[in-house]
Design an enzyme around this catalytic site. Sequence first.
Site, short mmCIF file in Angstrom:
data_model
loop_
_atom_site.label_atom_id
_atom_site.label_comp_id
_atom_site.label_asym_id
_atom_site.label_seq_id
_atom_site.Cartn_x
_atom_site.Cartn_y
_atom_site.Cartn_z
N GLY A 20 8.06 -13.88 -6.72
CA GLY A 20 6.95 -14.48 -6.00
C GLY A 20 6.13 -15.43 -6.82
O GLY A 20 5.50 -16.34 -6.27
N VAL A 24 12.93 -18.15 -13.53
CA VAL A 24 13.37 -18.16 -14.93
C VAL A 24 14.71 -18.89 -14.99
O VAL A 24 15.61 -18.59 -14.20
CB VAL A 24 13.51 -16.75 -15.50
CG1 VAL A 24 13.95 -16.81 -16.97
CG2 VAL A 24 12.20 -15.98 -15.38
N LYS A 39 10.48 -20.22 -18.29
CA LYS A 39 9.84 -19.56 -17.14
C LYS A 39 8.89 -20.54 -16.49
O LYS A 39 8.04 -21.14 -17.18
CB LYS A 39 9.10 -18.30 -17.59
CG LYS A 39 8.23 -17.69 -16.48
CD LYS A 39 7.83 -16.26 -16.78
CE LYS A 39 8.94 -15.31 -16.42
NZ LYS A 39 8.50 -13.91 -16.33
N ASP A 136 2.96 -5.31 -18.06
CA ASP A 136 4.10 -5.37 -17.14
C ASP A 136 5.39 -4.94 -17.84
O ASP A 136 6.42 -5.58 -17.72
CB ASP A 136 4.24 -6.78 -16.57
CG ASP A 136 5.13 -6.82 -15.31
OD1 ASP A 136 5.30 -5.76 -14.68
OD2 ASP A 136 5.65 -7.89 -14.98
#
Length: 506
Positions: A20, A24, A39, A136
């Site tokens: 979303g 990459v 990215k 993350d």
Amino acid sequence: MSGRIIADRYELSTLIGQGGMGQVWTGYDQRLDRRVAVKLLRPDRVAGAEAEELRRRFVRECRVTAQVDHPGLVTVHDAGTEGDELYLVMQFVDGADLGDHLAEHTPYPWEWAVSVAAQLCAVLSAVHAVPIVHRDLKPRNIMVRQDGTISVLDLGVASVMDSDTTRLTHTGSPIGSPAYMAPEQAMGGAVGPYTDLYALGIVLYELLSGTVPFDGATVLGVLHRHLYEAPLPLGRLRTGLPDGLEPLVMRLLAKEPQDRPGSAQEVYQALTPLLPARGVPRGTPLDPARPFLRPHAPWPDHPLAPAPRPGRPPAAPGGGEGADVATAVDDVKRLLGEGRITQAVDILGAILPTAARQHGEHSAVVRTLRKQYAATLLDDGQYRRALPELRRLADEYAAEAGTADPRSLQFRYEAAQCLEQLGEPGAALAEYRALLPYFENQYVSTDRDLPLEVRRRIGHLLLALGDRPAAQDTLLRLLHDAEQRYGPAHPLPAEVRRTLHWLGLV
């Protein structure tokens, strides 16, 4: 978008991930002729009116995270803005992400799980000392390299996205990965090193059980379970785990941060008794236990084994079965003319299977491509990958036209040079000695300079192997013949004289 240039330098090659927030890509640094990962993020899809502030914070955060120096972190090469997108250029990692690694090895050996967790603790300890919180940590952001070492991706990216103004997307979904999100992060509370330790517990639980402790049909459902449900004990999902491992995982998954271990270093200490003792690794790639079994050892374990190919090779121009071989060849010629050898190598390697399907494995088209591939690998200094290609070509020409075929001999000569460059003097010497009679035969080879060059290489290899008498005899005879052919002032006899002088013979 393949072929797009970012910042007048980075050419996008193959899309390897999409979500979303962005994409990459594998790519190429045209200035330094190296593979990179790029990215691309779309802040307008995440932050709306706050996108401009997010861009500034992104660049600032990347500068900070680029200062963290640890071998378990993927190196950040560059970052900036390109139109409406943010770009992050990172080191290209040859390996597999932990999610794929787990899927290919079920059940996952608990020794591997402990080894992965311990390496992650070392990375997190360095990161938290800055202090930076990853926010993350998940299998898709963890790479297992060919030598078994772990690399962590995306440090700093989640921290930019997880600010007060960007914690929710326009659809109301939280930024991050719900399955790995700590309760305090899910509630929008303050995050800290303890947040990463919770994610580490989720990853370790998944490696040991094959599933995350909390899943569900909706994001809110998953977050609710993080907040209010206890994870199913690991002992009910898997037997044979060592004592102390399950209690450690459960501590990492504590709902309250203060109930978790105090630091990544503390977790590492708890894992230490469970780590593999020094010994002999299996010698296979992607073994996370290897760094503990054989610390700081070179990889690969067998020097002459062909280097592993990247897990996801770049697609040839046009891609798929219908890829245009002629277009790929034109691209290779253009890239070689621009000095972009690494990219040319990848295109050739990617187009070969397609060309073989279209024209036949033994067709003239495929052989021409393989010859170009081998030559380009050689030019790029990728001797380990070039060696089997050259040997295969040499054997094929010898089978068709005999062992004295000039093309076969040339490929054998180039293979011998690869052996020399790879630090295999004995094998290189044997090959040069086998080739020399052919090169000295005027009916086989018309190149009168080549035999002298081969003899020079033989002399230097004899020195490398410590056989000074044989080296002396070879070089003295070479000096006489080289002076006869070129004269005493030529570079070749001059070099031989210097070598003999060093030996104390002249």
